[in-house]
Design a protein around this motif. Structure first.
Motif, PDB file in Angstrom:
ATOM      1  N   ASN A  85       0.667  -1.128  -0.072  1.00  0.00           N
ATOM      2  CA  ASN A  85       0.004   0.203   0.251  1.00  0.00           C
ATOM      3  C   ASN A  85       0.730   1.192   0.070  1.00  0.00           C
ATOM      4  OD1 ASN A  85      -2.614  -1.145   0.046  1.00  0.00           O
ATOM      5  ND2 ASN A  85      -2.453  -1.637   2.190  1.00  0.00           N
ATOM      6  N   ASN A  86       2.237   0.996  -0.192  1.00  0.00           N
ATOM      7  CA  ASN A  86       2.976   2.309  -0.221  1.00  0.00           C
ATOM      8  C   ASN A  86       3.142   2.812  -1.560  1.00  0.00           C
ATOM      9  OD1 ASN A  86       3.859   1.956   2.654  1.00  0.00           O
ATOM     10  ND2 ASN A  86       5.545   0.805   2.480  1.00  0.00           N
ATOM     11  N   ASN A 116       5.112   1.196  -4.810  1.00  0.00           N
ATOM     12  CA  ASN A 116       4.733   1.530  -6.325  1.00  0.00           C
ATOM     13  C   ASN A 116       4.781   3.107  -6.272  1.00  0.00           C
ATOM     14  OD1 ASN A 116       2.734  -0.907  -6.259  1.00  0.00           O
ATOM     15  ND2 ASN A 116       2.198   0.083  -4.493  1.00  0.00           N
ATOM     16  N   VAL A 117       5.124   3.483  -7.563  1.00  0.00           N
ATOM     17  CA  VAL A 117       5.505   4.770  -8.028  1.00  0.00           C
ATOM     18  C   VAL A 117       4.679   5.125  -9.498  1.00  0.00           C
ATOM     19  CG1 VAL A 117       7.468   6.140  -8.690  1.00  0.00           C
ATOM     20  CG2 VAL A 117       7.979   4.640  -7.095  1.00  0.00           C
ATOM     21  N   ALA A 160      -6.521   2.274   0.821  1.00  0.00           N
ATOM     22  CA  ALA A 160      -5.707   2.014   1.947  1.00  0.00           C
ATOM     23  C   ALA A 160      -4.168   2.355   1.551  1.00  0.00           C
ATOM     24  CB  ALA A 160      -5.564   0.290   1.909  1.00  0.00           C
ATOM     25  N   ALA A 161      -4.104   2.996   0.519  1.00  0.00           N
ATOM     26  CA  ALA A 161      -2.670   3.351  -0.021  1.00  0.00           C
ATOM     27  C   ALA A 161      -2.024   4.619   1.218  1.00  0.00           C
ATOM     28  CB  ALA A 161      -2.681   4.092  -1.292  1.00  0.00           C
ATOM     29  N   LYS A 162      -0.885   4.540   1.446  1.00  0.00           N
ATOM     30  CA  LYS A 162       0.061   5.483   2.166  1.00  0.00           C
ATOM     31  C   LYS A 162       0.719   6.235   1.124  1.00  0.00           C
ATOM     32  CE  LYS A 162       2.116   4.629   5.703  1.00  0.00           C
ATOM     33  NZ  LYS A 162       3.243   3.737   6.780  1.00  0.00           N
ATOM     34  N   VAL A 163       0.612   7.513   0.817  1.00  0.00           N
ATOM     35  CA  VAL A 163       1.078   8.298  -0.376  1.00  0.00           C
ATOM     36  C   VAL A 163       2.107   9.275   0.114  1.00  0.00           C
ATOM     37  CG1 VAL A 163       0.452   9.539  -2.168  1.00  0.00           C
ATOM     38  CG2 VAL A 163      -1.095   8.033  -1.514  1.00  0.00           C
ATOM     39  N   GLY A 164       3.387   9.107  -0.437  1.00  0.00           N
ATOM     40  CA  GLY A 164       4.249   9.941  -0.411  1.00  0.00           C
ATOM     41  C   GLY A 164       4.434  11.037  -1.701  1.00  0.00           C
TER      42      GLY A 164
END
Length: 280
Positions: A85-86, A116-117, A160-164
């Protein structure tokens, strides 16, 4: 029209703009940065990028993302080999989603590990190779459309994604805006010499820490603007880390003549550490 001429006149120097421009002080951060494109000196400070053709070794591919406004967005996606989820959202310079940005996306994917990018095309297919076109596209950019693209990417990544987020120049400002839009999904925000948000009430809604990569010789994202950002983040009760470098705007871009390899490597090292600590 008179107001526009007034703004452009004030942009004769970055210092004058930062200190005295009352015309744009109530506009959005995105609009403020777009005003820079009206300034000939800003254009001269952005020489055309050196040619580069990227061939992804990480499995990157162009995809389409559905947006709520009915217009699909373009994106360059690299999916993690194991489900995670990153996510890291990558934002272009004012040139558009070119091969240089795709290379940066690949580098982040390779060096961060299980993440994931996705690099978002904020110009909807337009790509500039000269400052005149880049300035035109940046001025034509609509923040409402940008928000729809980010929301589309968030829907694609899932709840659920944690996003940078990360971006350079124009994309630095977009990184900040994306983290604000992401709400509780925002995990980390990195800005390379980009326009920060200066509305304290908006900053209070930010849910992640921010790393600001600031070149001290930058005449546009200058000391006064950076000091104000520090003060605003403190007032909003948010965590900001400023890493300053004795370099000029675009120092981290290998396709720019102002590229400083040593300092860019250090900034990238700090970027990786910042993301890794928050995208576990």
């Amino acid at each position: 029209m008179k107001k526009l001429f007034f703004v452009i006149a004030l942009l004769g120097s970055a210092t004058a703009f930062a200190q005295k421009d009352m015309t744009v002080c109530h506009t959005s951060a995105t609009d403020k940065f777009a005003v820079f494109a009206s300034n000939k000196k800003f254009n001269r400070d952005h020489p055309s990028p050196l040619p580069y053709v990227h061939e992804s070794q990480a499995g990157g591919k162009m995809i389409k993302i559905k947006c709520a406004d009915g217009v699909e967005a373009n994106a360059y996606l690299i999916e993690a080999k194991s489900k995670t989820n990153n996510w890291v959202f990558v934002f272009q310079e004012w040139w558009g989603l070119n091969d240089h940005i795709k290379r940066e996306a690949d580098n982040l994917f390779n060096d961060l590990g299980n993440v994931n990018v996705i690099a978002l095309d904020m110009y909807d297919g337009k790509l500039a190779t000269d400052p005149q076109s880049a300035g035109k596209y940046m001025q034509e950019f609509k923040k409402e459309r940008g928000a729809e693209i980010v929301k589309g990417a968030l829907a694609f990544a899932g709840p659920a994604a944690k996003v940078g987020t990360i971006g350079w120049c124009f994309g630095g400002g977009q990184s900040m805006q994306a983290s604000l839009i992401a709400g509780t999904q925002a995990a980390a925000c990195v800005i390379y010499y980009g326009q920060p948000e200066d509305n304290i009430d908006r900053l209070k809604t930010l849910n992640c820490d921010v790393l600001d990569i600031w070149p001290t010789q930058d005449k546009w994202i200058n000391k006064e603007l950076t000091d104000k950002f520090v003060a605003n983040m403190k007032a909003a009760g948010k965590n900001l880390t400023v890493k300053s470098y004795e370099a000029d705007h675009a120092f981290a871009n290998p396709s720019n003549p102002k590229h400083n390899k040593e300092l860019a490597a250090d900034a990238y090292k700090n970027t990786l550490a910042f993301f890794k600590a928050r995208l576990k």
